[in-house]
Design an enzyme around this catalytic site. Sequence first.
Site, PDB file in Angstrom:
ATOM      1  CG  HIS A 119       6.772  -3.350   3.894  1.00 37.67           C
ATOM      2  ND1 HIS A 119       6.399  -2.598   4.994  1.00 37.67           N
ATOM      3  CD2 HIS A 119       6.609  -2.548   2.818  1.00 37.67           C
ATOM      4  CE1 HIS A 119       6.043  -1.391   4.599  1.00 37.67           C
ATOM      5  NE2 HIS A 119       6.164  -1.335   3.277  1.00 37.67           N
ATOM      6  CB  CYS A 120       1.954  -5.812   1.539  1.00 33.10           C
ATOM      7  SG  CYS A 120       0.920  -5.770   0.051  1.00 33.10           S
ATOM      8  N   PRO A 121       3.805  -3.330  -0.191  1.00 29.54           N
ATOM      9  CG  PRO A 121       4.808  -3.197  -2.298  1.00 29.54           C
ATOM     10  CD  PRO A 121       4.651  -4.105  -1.111  1.00 29.54           C
ATOM     11  CG  ASN A 125       0.762  -1.726   7.887  1.00 31.80           C
ATOM     12  OD1 ASN A 125       1.827  -1.722   8.493  1.00 31.80           O
ATOM     13  ND2 ASN A 125      -0.404  -1.761   8.517  1.00 31.80           N
TER      14      ASN A 125
END
Length: 235
Positions: A119-121, A125
Amino acid sequence: MGLRIHFVVDPQGWLCMGLIIFVWLFNTFLIPKLILFPHYEEGHISVAAILCYYLFALFCIISLLRASVADPGRLPESPKIPITERDFWELCNKCNMMRPKRSHHCSRCGHCVRRMDHHCPWINNCVGEDNHWLFLQLCFYTELLSSYTLLLDFCHCYYFEPLKKVNWDLFVFRHELALTRISTFMGLIMLVGISGLFYTQLIGICNILDLYVPNLMPRIQAGTSSDCHLIAVRN
């Protein structure tokens, strides 16, 4: 290729993505105003340098928006499991839903994602099966834009001829040194961070290829030999 829209309600992700957009806006408006247009007017650079910068900036922001709103591979609430693939599905112990193997549950998004990488902040997403290629595009274009920005900052300070016509009434020229240093600092942070992330992504892809290609080759060879045998029998 059609992509489903996926929007994550996460204030922390909005903040991180807002910082990325701020860096993009800062350099997209500052660099042309401070470096590109003045040096072009005095004949130090060509119009191709300006067009390339805006092209890299456009590709970068488009890839950021696409990666942030594209569905990473979210599993539906009632998935239809083919009979031949039931052995490759398992029960998630967090959302109590059936999911294919190599899927993971994202605690921030609250659902399972097929072949979830992380999960890439910074894009607010998950990076999964359906948007992984968009995330790689974002890393590539961000590296191009950051490298080009650093190159322009360096040339402006040490390579280009000093500007003869400078309007000191403008804010960008009154604080030229400070703004150039800020742009250089942002470019270095973005380049180092994205380069490390892009490197790990490429290493992961290479490891997957090393794992699956040797296993596929015997099947391909077996299929080829069986096809040749069928052709010989028919003849």
